[in-house]
Design an enzyme around this catalytic site. Structure first.
Site, mmCIF file in Angstrom:
data_model
loop_
_atom_site.group_PDB
_atom_site.id
_atom_site.type_symbol
_atom_site.label_atom_id
_atom_site.label_comp_id
_atom_site.label_asym_id
_atom_site.label_seq_id
_atom_site.Cartn_x
_atom_site.Cartn_y
_atom_site.Cartn_z
ATOM 1 N N HIS A 1 5.374 1.288 11.007
ATOM 2 C CA HIS A 1 6.047 0.243 10.422
ATOM 3 C C HIS A 1 6.890 -0.646 11.229
ATOM 4 C CE1 HIS A 1 6.743 -1.522 6.263
ATOM 5 N NE2 HIS A 1 8.172 -1.731 6.799
ATOM 6 N N TYR B 1 15.050 -10.249 8.648
ATOM 7 C CA TYR B 1 14.630 -10.493 9.935
ATOM 8 C C TYR B 1 15.664 -11.514 10.633
ATOM 9 C CZ TYR B 1 10.884 -7.449 8.809
ATOM 10 O OH TYR B 1 10.045 -6.353 8.363
ATOM 11 N N LYS C 1 -0.106 -5.183 -1.088
ATOM 12 C CA LYS C 1 0.438 -4.355 -2.419
ATOM 13 C C LYS C 1 0.170 -5.121 -3.586
ATOM 14 C CE LYS C 1 4.604 -2.195 -0.306
ATOM 15 N NZ LYS C 1 5.896 -2.018 -0.564
ATOM 16 N N HIS D 1 4.939 -10.442 2.111
ATOM 17 C CA HIS D 1 5.891 -10.147 1.251
ATOM 18 C C HIS D 1 5.828 -10.924 -0.198
ATOM 19 C CE1 HIS D 1 8.655 -8.780 4.975
ATOM 20 N NE2 HIS D 1 7.851 -7.915 4.513
ATOM 21 N N ARG E 1 5.594 -3.722 12.864
ATOM 22 C CA ARG E 1 5.601 -4.753 11.671
ATOM 23 C C ARG E 1 6.821 -5.709 11.733
ATOM 24 N NH1 ARG E 1 3.438 -6.091 6.624
ATOM 25 N NH2 ARG E 1 5.135 -6.254 4.905
ATOM 26 N N ARG F 1 0.942 -3.288 6.982
ATOM 27 C CA ARG F 1 1.110 -2.091 6.620
ATOM 28 C C ARG F 1 0.249 -0.962 7.215
ATOM 29 N NH1 ARG F 1 2.044 -5.535 2.201
ATOM 30 N NH2 ARG F 1 4.400 -5.893 1.917
#
Length: 361
Positions: A307, A342, A234, A333, A310, A208
């Protein structure tokens, strides 16, 4: 505008965010202190501050306090910002007093209009949901008005959009655009090495933008000829990814010409801006846009953002037959459901391949 420094809620917040948070009720300021204790990322905290600023400005315009929030007030707020809104950002500027010659620091409020995208609406709902849960849990409010609002609101029907990404050929053209852009310049610049390293690192790791700008020199770990990057994702989750040879070479060439940072706080920053401080999200976006234009990519690809690089890595990996769980770990994730979006891209490509076959038989 008050020229005095705003109250400091936490020294871990930027001056701009401190100023915004200081205007919230004390009970809401406690929510931010809890987030800081939980080591939420600065960007996450800033997003909450901007979302709450919109909400509490709206409350003030209706002469309502925190304790007077009803589901209908929340409904009117979301209708109020439905088609966009003005967001305030505070900037601390320095100017010289012409009478005394002394330096004066002054806070300037700047407003700019923002579109309210579907993802933006979702984030604002999630922000208020977290706040009211905190207030109820800590016995500040007896009931959760956000919960009542959502119970009475019709769920909007949304289509899951297929992520925009670059094909392998388009990705190669983007990388080549760095060289062609700088070949037009009369002098060599360390910025060419920096920009190439940034693009190859994004394409190689799918990290990210917030993860990229927070990289430090010691985020790159070496073991002989093996290079790995440590990424703080994150929630403070850490992952380590191997860099391919092209990314390693570009990184080595950048580090050889990387300037000495002028800011003491940015000495360890891996990527620097033109003023030799830590690079920002906005600067990364501008870098990508510049080379997308230079590469003259087709309309779909011309909207590529950091992004979406990514998205490109994820799509290329899955198209190459890689395991979905492995792609999930590479991207960081927390849920494999996020990664599964995806697979829709791969299915779309299959559909297009079969459509093309119709022209042949």
């Amino acid at each position: 505008m008050n020229q005095n420094n705003p109250p400091i809620i936490s020294r871990r917040l930027s001056p701009n965010i401190n100023k915004i948070v200081s205007q919230f009720p004390e009970e809401v300021q406690e929510f931010f202190l809890e987030m800081i204790s939980a080591e939420r990322s600065p960007q996450t905290i800033a997003n909450y501050a901007y979302d709450f600023s919109l909400f509490f400005d709206f409350l003030a315009s209706k002469n309502k306090t925190l304790y007077q929030i009803e589901p209908m007030i929340i409904k009117r707020f979301f209708r109020h910002i439905e088609n966009g809104y003005e967001r305030s950002v505070y900037v601390l500027i320095k100017r010289t007093d012409h009478r005394t010659g002394s330096q004066i620091e002054e806070w300037i409020e700047r407003k700019h209009f923002r579109e309210n995208s579907h993802s933006g609406k979702q984030r604002k709902r999630a922000s208020l949901r977290s706040l009211f849960r905190f207030l109820v849990k800590n016995h500040i409010l007896e009931r959760d008005p956000m919960e009542e609002y959502e119970d009475a609101t019709l769920r909007s029907r949304t289509k899951q959009k297929v992520p925009v990404f670059l094909t392998k050929d388009e990705a190669l053209r983007l990388v080549q655009a760095v060289h062609t852009y700088h070949s037009k310049k009369r002098r060599n610049s360390w910025l060419e090495a920096r920009d190439l390293a940034i693009i190859l690192l994004l394409l190689n790791t799918g990290m990210r933008v917030s993860e990229l700008i927070n990289l430090n020199i010691n985020s790159i770990q070496t073991d002989g000829s093996l290079y790995r990057v440590i990424i703080i994702g994150k929630g403070g989750k850490e992952r380590m990814l191997k860099l391919n040879n092209k990314a390693v070479q570009s990184l080595q060439e950048y580090l050889e010409v990387r300037p000495t940072p002028t800011h003491l706080n940015h000495q360890n920053a891996l990527f620097l801006n033109k003023n030799f401080g830590r690079i920002s999200r906005k600067a990364i976006s501008e870098i990508i846009k510049k080379y997308v234009r230079e590469a003259n990519l087709p309309p779909k690809a011309s909207s590529i953002s950091p992004h979406k690089l990514r998205h490109t890595l994820a799509t290329l990996l899955l198209s190459n037959g890689e395991n979905l769980r492995v792609v999930q770990e590479i991207l960081g994730h927390s849920s494999i459901q996020t990664t599964q979006i995806y697979t829709h891209v791969i299915n779309t490509e299959k559909d297009q391949a079969l459509d093309r076959l119709e022209q042949m038989i």
